[in-house]
Design an enzyme around this catalytic site. Structure first.
Site, mmCIF file in Angstrom:
data_model
loop_
_atom_site.group_PDB
_atom_site.id
_atom_site.type_symbol
_atom_site.label_atom_id
_atom_site.label_comp_id
_atom_site.label_asym_id
_atom_site.label_seq_id
_atom_site.Cartn_x
_atom_site.Cartn_y
_atom_site.Cartn_z
ATOM 1 N N THR A 17 0.474 -1.060 -0.207
ATOM 2 C CA THR A 17 -0.105 -0.155 -0.243
ATOM 3 C C THR A 17 1.023 1.284 0.275
ATOM 4 O O THR A 17 0.327 2.474 -0.493
ATOM 5 C CB THR A 17 -1.025 0.195 1.030
ATOM 6 N N SER A 112 7.710 5.419 7.300
ATOM 7 C CA SER A 112 6.775 5.762 8.637
ATOM 8 C C SER A 112 6.700 4.991 9.266
ATOM 9 O O SER A 112 7.251 5.760 10.401
ATOM 10 C CB SER A 112 5.306 4.902 7.152
ATOM 11 N N HIS A 113 5.684 4.447 10.033
ATOM 12 C CA HIS A 113 5.249 4.256 11.091
ATOM 13 C C HIS A 113 6.098 3.463 11.729
ATOM 14 O O HIS A 113 6.520 3.255 13.296
ATOM 15 C CB HIS A 113 4.135 5.050 11.823
ATOM 16 N N ASP A 273 3.764 10.569 13.241
ATOM 17 C CA ASP A 273 4.637 9.015 13.147
ATOM 18 C C ASP A 273 6.167 9.138 12.207
ATOM 19 O O ASP A 273 6.321 10.786 12.895
ATOM 20 C CB ASP A 273 4.270 8.496 12.271
ATOM 21 N N ASP A 275 7.391 9.448 9.652
ATOM 22 C CA ASP A 275 7.237 10.722 8.290
ATOM 23 C C ASP A 275 6.433 11.533 7.659
ATOM 24 O O ASP A 275 6.133 12.345 7.074
ATOM 25 C CB ASP A 275 7.438 9.680 6.734
ATOM 26 N N ASP A 277 2.951 11.449 8.163
ATOM 27 C CA ASP A 277 1.564 12.021 7.298
ATOM 28 C C ASP A 277 0.292 11.231 8.277
ATOM 29 O O ASP A 277 -0.702 10.988 8.150
ATOM 30 C CB ASP A 277 1.628 10.958 6.746
ATOM 31 N N ARG A 278 1.024 10.227 9.767
ATOM 32 C CA ARG A 278 -0.029 10.189 10.932
ATOM 33 C C ARG A 278 -0.749 11.082 12.311
ATOM 34 O O ARG A 278 0.688 11.841 12.061
ATOM 35 C CB ARG A 278 0.183 8.880 11.351
ATOM 36 N N GLU A 360 -8.625 4.525 9.842
ATOM 37 C CA GLU A 360 -9.041 4.926 10.840
ATOM 38 C C GLU A 360 -7.498 4.018 11.378
ATOM 39 O O GLU A 360 -6.926 4.815 12.761
ATOM 40 C CB GLU A 360 -9.458 3.165 11.319
ATOM 41 N N SER A 361 -6.281 4.158 11.108
ATOM 42 C CA SER A 361 -4.925 4.178 10.687
ATOM 43 C C SER A 361 -3.607 5.180 11.705
ATOM 44 O O SER A 361 -2.882 5.380 10.457
ATOM 45 C CB SER A 361 -4.132 3.040 10.017
ATOM 46 N N LYS A 372 -1.896 11.252 3.012
ATOM 47 C CA LYS A 372 -2.481 12.043 4.853
ATOM 48 C C LYS A 372 -1.325 12.887 5.189
ATOM 49 O O LYS A 372 -0.269 13.049 5.296
ATOM 50 C CB LYS A 372 -2.835 10.676 5.389
#
Length: 539
Positions: A17, A112-113, A273, A275, A277-278, A360-361, A372
């Site tokens: 993804t 990412s995270h 997070d 990068d 985006d969260r 939801e993540s 995001k």
């Protein structure tokens, strides 16, 4: 000097993804990163003479791979590369630069995270010209090329200085090293009422988790919005994120949670997070789930200048709770349910069908970029708090009183044996047709399916996106395997119960979801297949 290097294809470079994510040691294999990057260039049409954006989250191996990518871009006919100083660019900032510069796309180096460091994770993904992750037809073409590649091209001579802002040249290609924060911070200032936020004199704590968002948060929160120095905690990006896991959830941001539940809590707490985006949103005395945050932001977005004229629509990923759907219905605008992965929102945003999207993540965003955006969500919350003079807890309680409450939790079973996880999902899919009408405790199955998405903008169909079990009365459980891990499989189980207006809106979430959790195990045999008596992470 351009050199053609002979190579041998790797068979494990299928983008998930969010691109290819592997352990650092995998990327350190001979030609591994080069093979994937060259495969991207081989698939990109019209790359000759084009502009490409490059950057990453600063994790271990970031600078080394960016140097390689720049040299390969120069050897493949790219005319200009825009790269963040020091190789740094948050994912939403990269999306913004792609859009602002008219770039053909960008390479974003991040896992990412996921944790970083020599023994941890690394990743590369390709974003297309709209600033969003490559759609499936592009990632499939990249994967096909990775399996056949036998050579790559690279410029081997010349120096690249990633730390000097300004323009350099490599083999005739311009390398534009830019301040990674400025353009993004300027964009945020056009979306939100910075004067109102500053004037509200709110206090807050922001945990940057020693990840990429630190410099962005310091510039925007402390310098432009006037929050006290020290508001941004763990604000220096580190190659290993300080040895911590840069995932903004209640496990890895526990210190922030404990602060926000204490008597010394500031008005508002948030985190981002690896990068950028969260997001994690915590008010004084209350954690706002990502699903609820999406719904509450959508319901109040009109309070920010950029959204004062209203929303065109709301989109959510299938595992995200239906709370946002209730807001869309009240506003009289469309609600879309898509598979997990921000690329599915891109088509809807480009078509002007939606304004705000969320997963939801812990991912939310709007039509300002095609990713995001963690800080965007934090700033919209601050704008809402400033405009209403209410606390986050008041906003949440009033929202539930108006719309009802979707009690919700995600149970992650991490590092599960891949064969065991696949067997669980295969067995589950095999029994879907027989589940309707069966009872598990007080719950009766209303319907069950394997979610398939029909894209209304391009007619494409994405199948096998997660198993949904819907119970009578609005409760449900969703099962899917995540594509963001680097070892084994992550089984994600999403539990949801809707409590209508006038119901037990202030009840304990764990208590409200206990019967659904029990039904999930009874239906899927989680303990039997995984050997896990409990999830590793609950969010």
């Amino acid at each position: 000097m351009i050199e053609t290097v002979m190579t041998t294809a790797y068979t494990d470079q299928k983008p998930g993804t969010s691109g290819v994510r592997k352990k650092v040691k995998v990327f350190q294999q001979p030609h591994y990163a080069e093979n994937f990057i060259q495969s991207v260039f081989d698939v990109i049409e019209d790359r000759v003479g084009a502009t490409l954006v490059l950057g990453g989250d600063g994790r271990f191996l970031n600078r080394e791979v960016i140097d390689k990518a720049i040299r390969m871009a120069a050897a493949n006919g790219v005319a200009r590369v825009i790269v963040g100083q020091g190789g740094i660019l948050s994912t939403p900032a990269a999306s913004n630069l792609i859009r602002q510069s008219g770039a053909i796309g960008g390479l974003v180096l991040s896992a990412s995270h996921n944790p970083g460091g020599p023994d941890e994770d690394f990743g590369i993904k390709y974003n297309v010209a709209n600033g969003g992750p490559a759609p499936e037809k592009v990632t499939e073409a990249i994967y096909a090329r990775t399996r056949a590649i036998d050579q790559y091209r690279v410029v081997t001579s010349g120096e690249i200085d990633l730390d000097r802002v300004g323009t350099q040249e490599l083999n005739g290609m311009a390398i534009e090293v830019v301040d990674p924060v400025a353009a993004y911070a300027d964009l945020m200032q056009t979306l939100f009422d910075f004067t109102a936020i500053r004037g509200a004199e709110l206090t807050m704590a922001f945990d940057a988790m020693n990840a990429v968002t630190g410099p962005y948060a310091k510039e925007i929160l402390e310098r432009r919005l006037g929050f006290a120095e020290g508001t941004v905690r763990n604000g220096t990006p580190l190659e290993d994120f300080g040895g911590h896991h840069p995932d903004p959830n209640l496990v890895h941001a526990r210190e922030l949670y404990d602060l926000m539940m204490s008597n010394d809590a500031p008005d508002f707490g948030a985190a981002s997070d690896g990068d950028g985006d969260r997001n994690l949103i915590i008010g004084r005395g209350i954690f706002i789930t990502p699903s609820d945050s999406l719904a509450m932001l959508a319901a109040n977005a009109h309070l920010a200048p950029a959204y004062a004229d209203g929303l065109k629509g709301i989109a959510r990923s299938m595992p995200t709770s239906a709370a946002a759907d209730r807001v869309a219905e009240a506003l009289g605008i469309p609600a879309f349910e898509t598979p997990t992965g921000w690329k599915f929102f891109g088509n809807l945003l480009d078509a002007g069908k939606v304004t705000i999207c969320g997963e939801e993540s812990a991912g939310t965003g709007s039509d300002h970029v095609r990713e995001k955006d963690g800080l965007w969500a934090v700033l919209l919350w601050l704008n809402i708090l400033a405009a209403t003079g209410k606390s986050a807890k008041q906003i949440a309680e009033e929202h539930w009183a108006q719309y009802g409450r979707n009690f919700y939790a995600r149970h992650d079973y991490e590092g599960v044996d891949s064969a065991a996880a696949d067997a669980l999902m295969a067995e589950l899919r095999g029994k879907l047709s027989d589940l309707r009408g069966q009872s598990f405790g007080d719950l009766t199955v209303q319907s069950a399916d394997d979610f398939a998405y029909h894209d209304s903008t391009d007619g494409s169909v994405s199948s096998n996106q997660g198993v949904r079990i819907l119970f009578e009365g609005g409760s449900r459980v969703v099962f899917r395997l995540s594509g963001t891990g680097t070892s084994g499989a992550t089984l994600r189980v999403y539990l949801e119960r809707y409590e209508p207006v006038g119901g037990r809106l202030d009840a304990d979430t764990t208590e409200m979801l206990a019967d659904i959790a029990a039904a999930a195990d009874a239906i899927a045999g989680i303990v039997r297949h995984t050997g896990r008596a409990a999830p590793d992470v609950v969010t």
